[in-house]
Design an enzyme around this catalytic site. Structure first.
Site, PDB file in Angstrom:
ATOM      1  N   SER A 137      -1.369 -23.870  -4.047  1.00 12.78           N
ATOM      2  CA  SER A 137       0.077 -23.754  -4.237  1.00 12.78           C
ATOM      3  C   SER A 137       0.608 -24.995  -4.937  1.00 12.78           C
ATOM      4  CB  SER A 137       0.750 -23.635  -2.863  1.00 12.78           C
ATOM      5  OG  SER A 137       2.146 -23.671  -2.990  1.00 12.78           O
ATOM      6  N   THR A 173      11.020 -18.634  -5.422  1.00  6.86           N
ATOM      7  CA  THR A 173      10.603 -19.341  -4.208  1.00  6.86           C
ATOM      8  C   THR A 173      11.867 -20.044  -3.763  1.00  6.86           C
ATOM      9  OG1 THR A 173       8.343 -19.615  -5.012  1.00  6.86           O
ATOM     10  CG2 THR A 173       9.088 -21.262  -3.453  1.00  6.86           C
ATOM     11  N   ASP A 201      -2.042 -16.139  -6.597  1.00  9.63           N
ATOM     12  CA  ASP A 201      -2.207 -17.587  -6.744  1.00  9.63           C
ATOM     13  C   ASP A 201      -3.679 -17.999  -6.691  1.00  9.63           C
ATOM     14  OD1 ASP A 201       0.381 -18.285  -7.259  1.00  9.63           O
ATOM     15  OD2 ASP A 201       0.849 -19.002  -5.247  1.00  9.63           O
TER      16      ASP A 201
HETATM   17  O1  DON Z   1       2.801 -21.362  -4.175  1.00 12.36           O
HETATM   18  C1  DON Z   1       3.064 -21.435  -5.377  1.00 12.36           C
HETATM   19  O2  DON Z   1       2.857 -22.425  -6.049  1.00 12.36           O
HETATM   20  C2  DON Z   1       3.716 -20.254  -6.038  1.00 12.36           C
HETATM   21  N1  DON Z   1       3.441 -19.057  -5.311  1.00 12.36           N
HETATM   22  C3  DON Z   1       5.177 -20.512  -6.146  1.00 12.36           C
HETATM   23  C4  DON Z   1       5.856 -19.480  -6.982  1.00 12.36           C
HETATM   24  C5  DON Z   1       7.160 -19.945  -7.477  1.00 12.36           C
HETATM   25  O3  DON Z   1       7.613 -21.023  -7.229  1.00 12.36           O
HETATM   26  C6  DON Z   1       7.875 -18.966  -8.309  1.00 12.36           C
HETATM   27  N2  DON Z   1       9.095 -19.482  -8.788  1.00 12.36           N
HETATM   28  N3  DON Z   1      10.006 -19.990  -8.896  1.00 12.36           N
END
Ligand code: DON
Length: 634
Positions: free
Chosen positions: A512, A442, A483
């Site tokens: 999230s 992310t 998620d």
């Molecule tokens: O929205 C979320 O919490 C996840 N989809 C975020 C994924 C994430 O941060 C992966 N890594 N670093």
């Protein structure tokens, strides 16, 4: 030097990019961490030795008098600066950074995913743009159940069925139209240029190689991102003509191009051919939503601090405010003081138990956010902490925020699920364990302009390179459906049930952890922060807020120290205190003696922050050296 004519002051990056650019960071030996998939409880979740002594992290933030952009990528910073110089404000620059990252950082930057943007405007207005993906209309609670009654565990993570309706284009268009000064086409221009070709960095070449297994399963991805299977080397040019054409059409026709035009038609035709979920109706129905940010105030270091952060469908803002409330009366000394770490770790344990129990999309389930963020509730939670010993997650569960909560109607929820009975402890444990072994990527970036407008933005396609599928328009699609609680009513991989509040429903947004955050000091902009890292986003972001707000100093050293400081994370289940590899060994030993199961991990989060020096007003760009962040000031 006049303020108008100020040139680029500095860039904190890893390669030599010209005389004005200061090479200040050594590439960490383990930029790409490895993750162990199977063991949910004690034992390293992810660990690789790095020669800590050889690290050369900058001690001071990059200073600039007017504007600052901090992201994962120097090319994206430059795109943002170009837009500021064309007369755009921080919102325009942020959109330019987002579109540029969609081109130069394809593992996380995107137009095929979604995220959150928090804005603090110089006028004093603070708003939150929710452009999180949502479940398509055909999605059902048991979308991933197969005919034989078992679940397709890969379906929500890889391939055509893993994608929610992307929100990024709608989010950026809404932000620019409502709060920007320029046109969407203006802010997209740098990204369109980059899509025609840019030089592949070592970081990108390595990341693409590491993800080859995932990407090579899909022809278009193999062609574009793996050079038809030959792979790219550092220094090659990555040309993305299909993406360039898509971006041009969006620039010309606006977001309707992505949601109703040729881009949508090509995407949905490809989906239909390959068993995907997204339809023209799903895309046409998507709307980015403007929400009210969460807000809490604290007194620390002789100042009043206002923390603005992310509301549901983020879990992170609620978790951080609850934890900051718990910690508010405690004298925190620093992270080489075991007692200070203990208090924070116990607060994390408590808020993660609540998070796994109560949270979901507040447009669909009642989230007791007023109760969870009430200081009286925090006082009850704080009273359960033993000041000298680690507690056991087995004996800690969610609290009861109900007495401090607002009635469901007042909280604005269309209550399909009530709390707390719908979220059993067993379900919450399963969710927490499941998240502990997630990997992926992310990206977070921060922007402050000369007028004092600030943007904090985190967006994602969930796993690195999302679902692995590239749309005909040349952009990777998200696997955000993972998620959600993808296997409701069924034991997950740990033999446990998962949370009901986060089950799939049409139009619902998956919970999230992303939590862009902005902090004011005595009413003035002071700190812009956020991070990737799945559930570790919450710990990484909160630690930077504590470092800045409670430890300071509020200058270039303090801003960089807030980012460099060793991080730690506790998420209730598994019952492990995860610490970064260079966390002070003596403190770790003391914490072990207090009863913690201390586990090492390479890095936690990747925070790209901006501080404001209260004396000079200078913008202090603090990119995370853990994975080669870059700051660019003006
Ligand atoms: O929205 C979320 O919490 C996840 N989809 C975020 C994924 C994430 O941060 C992966 N890594 N670093």
């Amino acid at each position: 030097m006049s303020r108008k004519n100020t040139a680029i002051l500095a860039l904190l990056a890893f390669s030599s990019l010209g005389p004005l650019w200061i090479a200040a960071q050594q590439k960490p030996a383990s930029a790409e961490p490895q993750t162990k998939q199977s063991a949910p409880q004690a034992g390293p979740l992810e660990y690789r030795e790095t020669d800590v002594a050889a690290r050369n992290w900058p001690k001071e933030a990059v200073r600039a008098p007017e504007a600052m952009i901090v992201s994962d990528n120097a090319l994206a910073d430059k795109a943002g600066l170009e837009i500021l110089k064309k007369g755009g404000n921080a919102v325009d620059a942020a959109a330019a950074v987002a579109f540029a990252l969609a081109v130069v950082e394809p593992r996380a930057g995107n137009i095929g995913g979604g995220g959150f943007m928090l804005l603090r405007l110089a006028s004093g207005k603070t708003v939150f743009v929710d452009y999180r993906e949502e479940a398509p209309g055909s999605a059902t609670r048991e979308l991933y159940k197969k005919a034989d009654g078992t679940y397709d565990t890969e379906g929500s993570r890889l391939g055509y069925r893993a994608s929610g309706v992307p929100g990024t284009v709608a989010g950026m268009a809404l932000a620019v139209k409502t709060y920007g000064r320029l046109k969407l086409a203006d802010v997209m221009a740098p990204a369109i240029r980059l899509a025609q070709g840019f030089t592949i960095s070592d970081k990108l070449a390595t990341s693409l190689k590491d993800s080859a297994k995932r990407l090579q399963q899909f022809d278009r991805s193999n062609q574009i991102f793996l050079n038809g299977g030959k792979l790219y080397q550092t220094g090659d040019s990555l040309k993305q003509p299909a993406l360039a054409e898509t971006l041009k059409r969006i620039a010309q026709n606006g977001p309707a191009e992505f949601y109703q035009g040729k881009t949508a038609q090509d995407l949905t035709a490809d989906m239909a051919q390959n068993g995907g979920l997204l339809t023209m109706a799903d895309l046409a129905a998507y709307k980015a939503k403007i929400r009210t940010p969460l807000h809490a105030s604290y007194d620390a270091n002789g100042s009043k601090w206002d923390v603005y952060t992310s509301p549901p469908p983020s879990s992170g803002g609620i978790a951080m405010i609850e934890a900051l409330n718990i910690l508010s009366p405690e004298q925190l000394k620093g992270w080489n003081d075991a007692t200070s770490v203990h208090w924070v770790a116990e607060a994390m344990r408590l808020v993660f138990a609540d998070r796994a129990t109560f949270l979901g999309d507040s447009d669909f389930v009642h989230v007791p956010l007023a109760g969870l963020t009430d200081p009286r509730y925090a006082a009850e939670r704080r009273a359960t902490i033993d000041p000298a010993h680690a507690s056991s997650s087995q004996s800690v569960g969610a609290g009861d925020p109900t007495p401090f909560d607002k009635p469901k109607a007042a909280a604005g929820a269309a209550s399909l699920v009530t709390h707390p009975d719908a979220f059993s402890r067993e379900q919450a444990v399963a969710l927490s364990l499941y998240e502990a072994q997630r990997e992926g990527h992310t990206t977070h970036f921060s922007v402050v302009d000369a007028d004092g407008n600030a943007v904090s933005n985190t967006y994602t396609i969930n796993d690195s390179y999302g679902s692995g599928v590239t749309a005909p328009g040349g952009f990777l699609l998200n696997d955000e459906m993972d998620d959600f609680t993808a296997q409701p009513g069924q034991p997950n991989m740990f033999g446990l049930m998962q949370s009901e509040g986060n089950t799939i429903a049409p139009g619902k947004r998956p919970l999230s952890s992303m939590m862009p955050t902005i902090v004011l000091r005595d009413g003035k902009l002071s700190f812009v922060t956020g991070s990737p890292g799945g559930p570790q986003i919450i710990s990484a972001t909160m630690l930077t807020v504590i470092n800045w707000m409670r430890f300071g100093p509020l200058d270039a050293r303090g801003a960089m120290a807030a980012i460099n400081a060793p991080r730690f994370h506790h998420q209730w289940m598994p019952d492990s205190l995860i610490v970064e590899q260079d966390f002070p060994a003596a403190t770790a030993a003391q914490l072990t003696a207090m009863g913690y199961n201390v586990v090492k991990r390479t890095w936690i989060g990747e925070v790209n922050a901006i501080g404001i020096d209260p004396k000079s007003g200078e913008r202090l760009g603090a990119p995370d050296p853990r994975r080669q962040g870059a700051a660019l000031g003006n």
